[in-house]
Write a protein that holds these residues in place. Structure first.
Motif, short mmCIF file in Angstrom:
data_model
loop_
_atom_site.label_atom_id
_atom_site.label_comp_id
_atom_site.label_asym_id
_atom_site.label_seq_id
_atom_site.Cartn_x
_atom_site.Cartn_y
_atom_site.Cartn_z
N LEU A 1 4.85 0.63 -19.29
CA LEU A 1 3.85 -0.43 -19.44
C LEU A 1 4.13 -1.54 -18.44
N CYS A 2 3.07 -2.15 -17.91
CA CYS A 2 3.26 -3.34 -17.07
C CYS A 2 3.66 -4.49 -17.99
N ASP B 1 0.81 -1.22 0.00
CA ASP B 1 0.00 0.00 0.00
C ASP B 1 0.85 1.28 0.00
N ALA B 2 2.18 1.12 0.05
CA ALA B 2 3.08 2.29 -0.04
C ALA B 2 3.51 2.54 -1.48
N TYR B 3 2.93 1.78 -2.42
CA TYR B 3 3.34 1.89 -3.82
C TYR B 3 3.24 3.33 -4.32
N MET B 4 4.33 3.83 -4.84
CA MET B 4 4.49 5.17 -5.40
C MET B 4 4.18 6.26 -4.38
N PRO C 1 -0.46 -0.96 -11.46
CA PRO C 1 0.94 -0.72 -11.08
C PRO C 1 1.90 -1.50 -11.98
N ILE C 2 2.98 -0.86 -12.37
CA ILE C 2 4.01 -1.53 -13.18
C ILE C 2 4.79 -2.50 -12.30
#
Length: 137
Positions: A119-120, A15-18, A105-106
């Motif tokens: 792109l993922c 949940d800390a992504y980016m 998310p990538i």
């Protein structure tokens, strides 16, 4: 603001992504890569500007072949520089780390391997499949 290490980055919860700290990590990574690449490009240009003093036909031919190789390398490096600038722009707009096709998310591991990714994995595979099918024979 303290910049994370790679291990600290990967240890963060999903949940800390980016988050701001993750964005700062990638901003610093991209800026370092950009500075290194710009220095290499500048060195290559300096080398290309050096006059060839040889009068031997074989040496002139070899020098020209080397020059063509350097120009192709510079072209590739310029494209990478453009991709780094685009990634920095996405960071500034808050779009970095998110797939431009799916909005998913990538992923941190992919971004560590290819910080300019937009792109993922799944979207990139689909793009490559389309390119293979559209390639002229």
């Amino acid at each position: 603001m303290t910049v994370l290490t790679q291990d600290e980055l990967l240890a963060q919860p999903a949940d800390a992504y980016m988050s701001d700290t993750q964005q700062q990590f990638f901003r610093q990574l991209l800026l370092a890569q950009r500075a290194e690449l710009q220095a290499r490009i500048d060195d290559e240009f300096t080398e290309l500007r050096q006059p060839d003093s040889s009068s031997d036909v074989a040496d002139i031919g070899a020098a020209e072949e080397q020059r063509q190789w350097q120009l192709r390398l510079l072209e590739r490096e310029k494209k990478l520089l453009d991709k780094i600038d685009q990634a920095l722009d996405r960071l500034a707009r808050g779009e970095y780390g998110w797939c431009r096709d799916t909005g998913e998310p990538i992923g941190l591991k992919r971004l560590l391997l290819r910080p300019t990714a937009s792109l993922c994995i799944e979207a990139k595979e689909r793009e490559e499949q389309r390119e293979r099918h559209q390639r002229p024979v």
